[in-house]
Motif scaffolding. Structure first.
Motif, PDB file in Angstrom:
ATOM      1  N   ILE A  45       0.888  -1.159   0.000  1.00  0.00           N
ATOM      2  CA  ILE A  45       0.000   0.000   0.000  1.00  0.00           C
ATOM      3  C   ILE A  45       0.921   1.202   0.000  1.00  0.00           C
ATOM      4  CG2 ILE A  45      -1.724   1.318   1.265  1.00  0.00           C
ATOM      5  CD1 ILE A  45      -2.829  -1.272   2.338  1.00  0.00           C
ATOM      6  N   GLY A  46       0.898   1.919  -1.099  1.00  0.00           N
ATOM      7  CA  GLY A  46       1.842   3.026  -1.251  1.00  0.00           C
ATOM      8  C   GLY A  46       3.251   2.481  -1.363  1.00  0.00           C
ATOM      9  N   SER A  47       4.135   2.958  -0.525  1.00  0.00           N
ATOM     10  CA  SER A  47       5.516   2.463  -0.551  1.00  0.00           C
ATOM     11  C   SER A  47       5.777   1.453   0.566  1.00  0.00           C
ATOM     12  CB  SER A  47       6.485   3.632  -0.424  1.00  0.00           C
ATOM     13  OG  SER A  47       6.295   4.293   0.812  1.00  0.00           O
ATOM     14  N   ASN A  48       4.776   1.126   1.370  1.00  0.00           N
ATOM     15  CA  ASN A  48       4.929   0.158   2.462  1.00  0.00           C
ATOM     16  C   ASN A  48       4.500  -1.230   2.021  1.00  0.00           C
ATOM     17  OD1 ASN A  48       5.737   2.175   4.241  1.00  0.00           O
ATOM     18  ND2 ASN A  48       3.633   2.626   4.819  1.00  0.00           N
ATOM     19  N   ARG A  49       5.266  -2.218   2.423  1.00  0.00           N
ATOM     20  CA  ARG A  49       4.964  -3.605   2.107  1.00  0.00           C
ATOM     21  C   ARG A  49       4.512  -4.312   3.384  1.00  0.00           C
ATOM     22  NH1 ARG A  49       9.137  -7.923  -0.533  1.00  0.00           N
ATOM     23  NH2 ARG A  49       7.673  -9.633  -0.647  1.00  0.00           N
ATOM     24  N   TYR A  50       3.421  -5.090   3.266  1.00  0.00           N
ATOM     25  CA  TYR A  50       2.848  -5.795   4.408  1.00  0.00           C
ATOM     26  C   TYR A  50       2.795  -7.286   4.101  1.00  0.00           C
ATOM     27  CZ  TYR A  50       1.361  -1.109   5.646  1.00  0.00           C
ATOM     28  OH  TYR A  50       1.348   0.212   5.953  1.00  0.00           O
TER      29      TYR A  50
END
Length: 87
Positions: A45-50
């Motif tokens: 999500i956006g530049s964050n990875r989960y």
């Protein structure tokens, strides 16, 4: 029992992951450690990875858990945010 994800359901951020081999499983390439297979989610999500290994053992529950996790991440609750691992 964990089963491989059909081609019609691929692309939603859900995969089958082997905890022994530490690798992703697919219809064309999979290991024999079926007792160690788990559903795993991995998305950005956006530049964050989960990423998270899910607790579900059937496909429908895994999709429901994936949807709940995405909602939690997209609308973070400050009390829960400390427990979510960001990669």
């Amino acid at each position: 029992m964990i089963r491989l994800i059909p081609n019609s359901k691929l692309g939603h951020g859900l995969m089958v992951y082997c905890n022994k081999c530490k690798s992703r499983q697919s219809n064309s390439r999979h290991c024999n450690h079926k007792d160690r297979w788990r559903y795993k989610t991995d998305f950005k999500i956006g530049s964050n990875r989960y990423a998270r290994v899910l607790k579900s053992v059937n496909l429908e529950d895994a999709f429901n858990e994936l949807i709940d996790f995405r909602r939690t991440v997209s609308k973070p609750d400050p009390a829960v945010q400390n427990f979510i691992r960001k990669d």
